[in-house]
Scaffold this active site. Structure first.
Site, PDB file in Angstrom:
ATOM      1  N   GLU A  48       3.330 -17.250  -6.548  1.00 48.50           N
ATOM      2  CA  GLU A  48       3.927 -15.619  -7.545  1.00 48.50           C
ATOM      3  C   GLU A  48       5.218 -15.015  -6.755  1.00 48.50           C
ATOM      4  O   GLU A  48       5.347 -15.440  -5.492  1.00 48.50           O
ATOM      5  CB  GLU A  48       2.631 -14.764  -6.902  1.00 48.50           C
ATOM      6  CG  GLU A  48       2.574 -13.497  -7.224  1.00 48.50           C
ATOM      7  CD  GLU A  48       1.874 -12.468  -6.639  1.00 48.50           C
ATOM      8  OE1 GLU A  48       0.688 -12.332  -6.738  1.00 48.50           O
ATOM      9  OE2 GLU A  48       2.211 -11.160  -6.540  1.00 48.50           O
ATOM     10  N   ASP A  59       2.458  -2.114  -1.389  1.00 50.75           N
ATOM     11  CA  ASP A  59       2.594  -2.985   0.034  1.00 50.75           C
ATOM     12  C   ASP A  59       2.741  -2.376   0.958  1.00 50.75           C
ATOM     13  O   ASP A  59       2.734  -1.205   1.258  1.00 50.75           O
ATOM     14  CB  ASP A  59       3.729  -3.915  -1.064  1.00 50.75           C
ATOM     15  CG  ASP A  59       3.523  -4.587  -2.349  1.00 50.75           C
ATOM     16  OD1 ASP A  59       3.292  -5.523  -1.979  1.00 50.75           O
ATOM     17  OD2 ASP A  59       4.713  -4.578  -2.430  1.00 50.75           O
TER      18      ASP A  59
END
Ligand SMILES: Cc1ncc(COP(=O)(O)O)c(C=O)c1O
Lengths: 259, 401
Positions: A48, A59
């Protein structure tokens, strides 16, 4: 070009569990391409690649930091893709970015540049099912799978619809929270994997919060594989070099293979 | 409060779109909460008992209706008739209390006992801390570290009210980053926590719901203008950060002949720069670079120091129903002092943007009646302006234009 779901299903049919590390495109710079190559070298099944965004709301601190450092270094999404386009990997690449990067570039251009750079899929965490219909169609025209996330907060009807619409595999969000390491495995990781596995034949990979080989193994008793980001990136942030990250991914691979 | 038909400012479509703007661009973890909130708001807003409890809070607790003041002294300077909608006189000192009372009442109805909010100038944070104290809810407010410094008074007010103020340390350490942190906190605690968003931004239903809670500003102003002036104003002006005070007052006049003007700081002119983008849950205009990275806003006013704007403003701009202008920090400070010295009213720096544009456009506005939403009072800004005037280096850093 590699079809994501077929590639994963072939590996699963061979009895192995899937391991997908996350690398922030442009961090460390130089060194991030070597980090990707290193992860492929130790046997991961896809990588990824984060295309850094200024405001990554999904995040936690680790990936916020690597994204910030990459952006401060002046990296852009086209640069990341151009670097990767020069390489050939035996495993599929999956882009992970926020929707404004995609929207600004335009769906079709984004998808075709991904395809040209060897990508097979895209994960856009702030583009939920309802908003992703147009992008998924444009992506599919270029052979790019739009991967949807299934979270512990959804009911079974919603998860079923997500499984139906997700292309390539289903990304199981392991916990109610942002990306980042956790000392204990969240029980929600196993629950969400079980729920999704009962709803779909597509591969189910758990990401968010997967922090070490033991946790990866525990999840893989239920899920088809794991996605590991912060635990890898933190090791690179701590040491400033890709090798600590590659060694860590190798240790997860070993643990999964010993299952 | 009856439901009126609104030609220009009605409900968004099912997907939360105003024209091509709006929507729900949030992490999947939050989608069920957005859908739940939409259902809860729709249900409450149709429920007469919720409406009457909300109205009661607005009148008995917030002190509504707020006044409408025709300002004769400054009108002479400007050459137009300036009328102020006095949101500065509400409890807690700004329009923000309208939205907050609506949302905390809704949170209570939904059984949520913990409230998270973001704040720029601290006005939304103070209003949220106030309502949370009133309803006995736990309250956490995220505020950029830069804003914590320039709006010290409001930080202490929030703490006095029992809220926990958490500094947002990332990025520009202003409102944008406070929203990021509040959204991350919401992602992590969505099952127990109500996110009380402070403007007409974020994912659906926030832009719609927050506007409905501020509609009272426009409804009152419309009635007051007809009572005091005998008709509609020619121009309605409001400052635009996320755009809540502006949609509040615009909603009362959108279906009249009045011209609607939103005023942005030049360093955060999302509509002014006119590039569509997606951040913090909705599609709207956004200050961003060519690759889609969101730019950091730069404004003397913490409440307008934001690179985005609510989606309904993008829509109103696109269809040409409202126009958007921008002013510099220097022009804003001059307007701030002008209102203080001519009318004895110290405005917040945010609505001083509206006045700064009126002053700049006074030739165009000559002879007209101009209604300005005075969205808040200036107490919170006095120390910052004092330091700027004294040439304090750190305070001057907040002046970019
Ligand atoms: C007095 C005042 N006006 C305006 C604003 C800007 O918000 P909005 O554009 O949502 O009205 C703020 C924000 O803090 C404020 O305190």
């Amino acid at each position: 070009m590699i079809n994501l779901q077929e590639s994963f299903e072939t590996k699963l049919a061979g009895g192995s569990k899937l391991l997908v590390p996350y690398v922030t495109g442009g961090y460390p710079n130089p060194g991030w391409v070597e980090l990707v190559e290193g992860c492929v070298g130790v046997g991961c099944d896809a990588v990824e690649i984060g295309l850094p965004f200024s405001d990554p709301v999904m995040d936690g601190p680790t990936i916020q930091e690597s994204s910030k450092l990459a952006l401060e270094g002046g990296v852009t999404a086209p640069q990341v893709l151009a670097k990767l386009a020069k390489k050939t990997f035996e495993v599929p690449l999956i882009a992970m970015t926020y929707y404004n990067i995609v929207f600004r570039m335009g769906h079709q251009r984004f998808a075709s540049e991904l395809a040209a750079a060897g990508f097979a899929g895209a994960i856009i965490p702030d583009l939920p099912m309802e908003e992703s219909v147009d992008f998924a169609a444009d992506a599919s025209d270029s052979g790019i799978s739009n991967i949807l996330l299934g979270a512990p907060t959804a009911n079974d009807d919603r998860l079923a619809a997500i499984c139906e619409a997700s292309d390539g595999f289903v990304y199981a969000v392991g916990l109610v929270g942002t990306t980042g390491e956790r000392s204990e495995l969240a029980s929600s990781s196993l629950d969400i994997a079980k729920r999704l596995k009962s709803l779909t034949d597509k591969p189910v990979l758990v990401g968010v919060g997967v922090s070490n080989p033991e946790q990866a193994v525990e999840i893989a008793t239920v899920a088809d594989g794991v996605i590991i980001g912060s635990a890898l990136i933190r090791r690179v942030l701590d040491t400033g070099s890709p090798s600590a990250g590659v060694e860590f991914i190798a240790s997860v691979r070993e643990a999964l293979d010993a299952m | 409060m009856s439901t009126t038909v609104n030609q220009f400012m009605g409900a968004p479509d099912k997907a939360g779109r105003f024209g091509s703007f709006g929507g729900r661009f949030v992490p999947e973890t939050l989608m069920p909460a957005c859908l739940e909130l939409e259902a809860a708001f729709t249900d409450a807003w149709q429920d007469e008992s919720f409406r009457s409890e909300f109205s009661h809070l607005l009148s008995e607790y917030a002190g509504r209706p707020s006044g409408l003041t025709v300002c004769e002294n400054i009108s002479e300077v400007l050459g137009c008739t300036l009328v102020l909608k006095r949101e500065d006189l509400n409890h807690t000192g700004s329009h923000k209390i309208n939205n907050v009372l609506g949302q905390t009442l809704l949170a209570k109805r939904m059984g949520k006992t913990r409230i998270v909010a973001e704040t720029g100038a601290g006005q939304h944070g103070v209003a949220t801390a106030t309502a949370a104290a009133y309803f006995g809810q736990e309250c956490v407010v995220y505020m950029g570290e830069v804003d914590i410094k320039r709006q010290k008074l409001n930080v202490f007010r929030m703490e006095l009210l029992g809220a926990e103020v958490r500094p947002a340390m990332s990025g520009s350490r202003t409102l944008k980053d406070a929203v990021n942190e509040a959204m991350r906190e919401w992602v992590s605690s969505v099952e127990s926590t109500y996110y009380c968003l402070g403007s007409v931004m974020g994912p659906h239903p926030y832009p719609y719901m927050v506007r409905e809670f501020h509609r009272v500003i426009g409804a009152e102003a419309y009635r007051q203008c007809h009572e005091k002036l005998g008709g509609d104003p020619d121009v309605v002006v409001a400052c635009v950060g996320g755009g809540s005070n502006a949609v509040g007052i615009f909603s009362g006049f959108a279906d009249t002949e009045a011209e609607l003007v939103g005023v942005e700081p030049i360093g955060g002119a999302a509509v002014g720069h006119g590039v569509p983008g997606v951040v913090h849950g909705s599609k709207s205009y956004l200050c961003q670079d060519e690759h889609g990275q969101v730019l950091e806003a730069e404004s003397v006013s913490a409440g307008l120091d934001y690179p985005g704007v609510g989606p309904e403003h993008a829509h109103l701009a696109e269809i040409g129903r409202a126009r958007y202008e921008s002013v510099t920090d220097t022009e804003v400070l001059a307007a701030f002092e002008l209102l203080a010295q001519t009318e004895g009213i110290i405005p917040a720096l945010e609505p001083a943007h509206g006045l700064a544009w009126i002053y700049k456009a006074r030739e165009e506005l000559a002879g007209k009646t101009v209604l300005l939403n005075l969205s808040g009072r200036g107490d919170k800004d006095v120390a910052q302006v004092q330091a700027i005037k004294a040439g304090d280096a750190e305070a001057l850093e907040t002046m970019k234009s």
